[in-house]
Enzyme design. Structure first.
Site, PDB file in Angstrom:
ATOM      1  N   PRO A  54       0.592  -1.194   0.149  1.00  6.84           N
ATOM      2  CG  PRO A  54      -0.070  -1.322   2.380  1.00  6.84           C
ATOM      3  CD  PRO A  54       0.094  -1.833   1.316  1.00  6.84           C
ATOM      4  CB  CYS A  55       3.456   3.013  -2.014  1.00  6.33           C
ATOM      5  SG  CYS A  55       1.701   2.298  -4.191  1.00  6.33           S
TER       6      CYS A  55
END
Length: 164
Positions: free
Chosen positions: A127-128
């Site tokens: 989850p950047c």
């Protein structure tokens, strides 16, 4: 076995999923529409990519907050360390690039961390999109700021309700 590709239509574009029996190597979301018939493509997905599509469907329908997939991103040792740390950011939470650097043990590595974050090959699952600027701004996202904003809103359990 060679790498296989599957496509999955999401609310933010067509996800291109690449992987093999060793895990998912990349998930990117395409700007252009996939010209093929996605239903036909998805019925021929190799078994080791099917679970990824199922979990993405659950995520986008609001039924899944954590992914349980075998991941095999390709990158440098440092990049992989940054991507591993991204997995520690909980659903519906954000972290600044500075906080991410601190979590990795080197405050001075903020630019390198931001660069590695931007090279994350497995969007959504690693989850950047949960990393934001120190001032709370939605800085940088390879898929476009509108997608980052959409993903963060999707993960926020407090939905704006109409007063009337």
């Amino acid at each position: 076995m060679s790498l296989q590709t599957a496509f999955y239509k999401t609310p933010i574009g067509t996800a291109k999923i690449i992987g093999d029996e060793n895990g998912i190597q990349s998930i990117t979301v395409l700007d252009e529409d996939f010209s093929g018939n996605l239903d036909t493509v998805n019925t021929k997905v190799p078994y080791y990519l099917q679970d990824c599509i199922t979990q993405l469907e659950q995520y986008f329908s609001g039924e899944r907050v954590n992914f349980d997939l075998k991941l095999n991103p390709q990158g440098t040792t440092f990049q992989k360390k940054v991507w591993e740390e991204l997995l520690n950011i909980p659903f519906n939470k954000t972290r600044t690039y500075l906080e991410q650097s601190k979590a990795l043990g080197d405050v001075k590595a903020i630019r390198a961390v931001a660069s590695a974050n931007g090279k994350n090959p497995i969007w959504i699952i690693i989850p950047c999109h949960r990393v934001i600027g120190s001032d709370g701004s939605l800085t940088g996202y390879a898929g476009g700021i509108w997608r980052k904003k959409w993903l963060l809103a999707h993960e926020n359990p407090v939905k704006q309700q109409s007063l009337f």
